[in-house]
Design an enzyme around this catalytic site. Structure first.
Site, PDB file in Angstrom:
ATOM      1  N   ASP A   1       0.816  -1.206   0.000  1.00 20.40           N
ATOM      2  CA  ASP A   1       0.000   0.000   0.000  1.00 20.40           C
ATOM      3  C   ASP A   1       0.856   1.266   0.000  1.00 20.40           C
ATOM      4  OD1 ASP A   1      -2.364  -1.391  -0.095  1.00 20.40           O
ATOM      5  OD2 ASP A   1      -2.776  -1.241   2.053  1.00 20.40           O
TER       6      ASP A   1
ATOM      7  N   LYS B   1      -7.560   4.061  12.667  1.00 23.27           N
ATOM      8  CA  LYS B   1      -8.064   2.917  13.432  1.00 23.27           C
ATOM      9  C   LYS B   1      -7.263   2.728  14.710  1.00 23.27           C
ATOM     10  CE  LYS B   1      -9.057  -2.031  13.049  1.00 23.27           C
ATOM     11  NZ  LYS B   1      -8.223  -2.413  14.212  1.00 23.27           N
TER      12      LYS B   1
END
EC number: 2.7.1.23
Length: 268
Positions: free
Chosen positions: A48, A168
């Site tokens: 990513d 998160k």
């Protein structure tokens, strides 16, 4: 058969270098052009982080390019293909079955006190604001109305696709990327009888914006995705959903919640 102009952006680990070399050979053998200046499709090979780097290389061409991710490690949130599927990937490039999926981006504008021009950025994942080793004090405005005075380690602002990253870890919610909104989460806020914040992440709608007005200091650190930007004498940082969107070439798109389960929970 369609001929495409393709840019390949890869990390420098051995597995990614090998996959990129194979990809170059397969693409040219099928008549596609390797073109980093004016690509139709940008293929990221790595993780990513590599896709984020590719996005920032081409974020001035978002209306012209589509992105596609090849992962050479564990499952990534922006990658639909694995390094052992390169022949199948190139084969699908030659079909007319491509679909496009787009995700919202974060528009970030930094304003200064000393007459210095504003700086403008796009973020695919997130932006954070912190202040050295001292408590950060900031007034948070939503649609030009004061919402709260924040005291703590910092603030995290994330897109839906970035909600599974740093957001998160600081207690933010995971948002589905079809939600055209962004999220503001506090990082270690100071809450007691004297100082009080909401203490919960908030989700801000597309038509709204957030401005974070900072005390004058020279030790602020603003991040835009994986980039650290040391900033002096910031007046405020303005966040909203960008007009631009990132487009992915989706020949087969993995369900978002499947990605979340696979990344954080594993097989049941």
């Amino acid at each position: 058969m369609r001929q495409l102009k393709v840019a390949v952006i890869h990390s420098h680990v051995e597995k990614s270098l090998k996959a990129a070399d194979t990809l170059y050979k397969l693409l040219t053998a099928r008549g596609h052009e390797i073109n980093r200046e004016q690509p139709d499709i940008v293929i990221s090979v790595g993780g990513d982080g590599t896709l984020l780097s590719a996005f920032h290389l081409y974020n001035h061409k978002l209306d012209k390019v589509r992105f596609l991710g090849v992962h050479t490690g564990h499952l990534g949130f922006y990658t639909d293909w694995r390094d052992y599927e390169l022949e199948e990937l190139v084969e699908t490039l030659c079909t007319n079955q491509e679909k496009s999926v787009s995700y919202p981006l974060l528009d970030v504008r930094i304003k200064y006190r000393n007459g210095k021009p504003d700086k403008h950025f796009l973020a695919l994942n997130e932006s954070t604001i912190k202040r050295g080793n001292r408590t950060m004090v900031a007034d948070i405005y939503i649609k030009d109305e004061l919402f709260e005075r924040f005291r703590g380690d910092g603030l995290s602002v994330s897109t839906p696709t970035g909600s599974t990253a740093y957001n998160k870890s600081v207690g933010g919610a995971v948002l589905h990327p079809s939600i055209n909104a962004f999220q503001l989460a506090e990082i270690a806020s100071l809450n007691n009888r004297v100082f009080r914040t909401l203490g919960s992440p908030i989700v801000v709608a597309q038509q709204e914006w957030v401005e974070i007005k900072l005390q004058d200091s020279t030790d602020y650190l603003v991040t835009i995705d994986q980039f650290n930007i040391q900033q002096d004498h910031i007046d405020s940082v303005h966040y909203r959903i960008a007009d631009e969107r990132i487009h992915f070439a989706s020949y087969r798109h993995m369900h978002f919640w499947h990605r979340v389960r696979d990344a954080f929970i594993g097989d049941l």
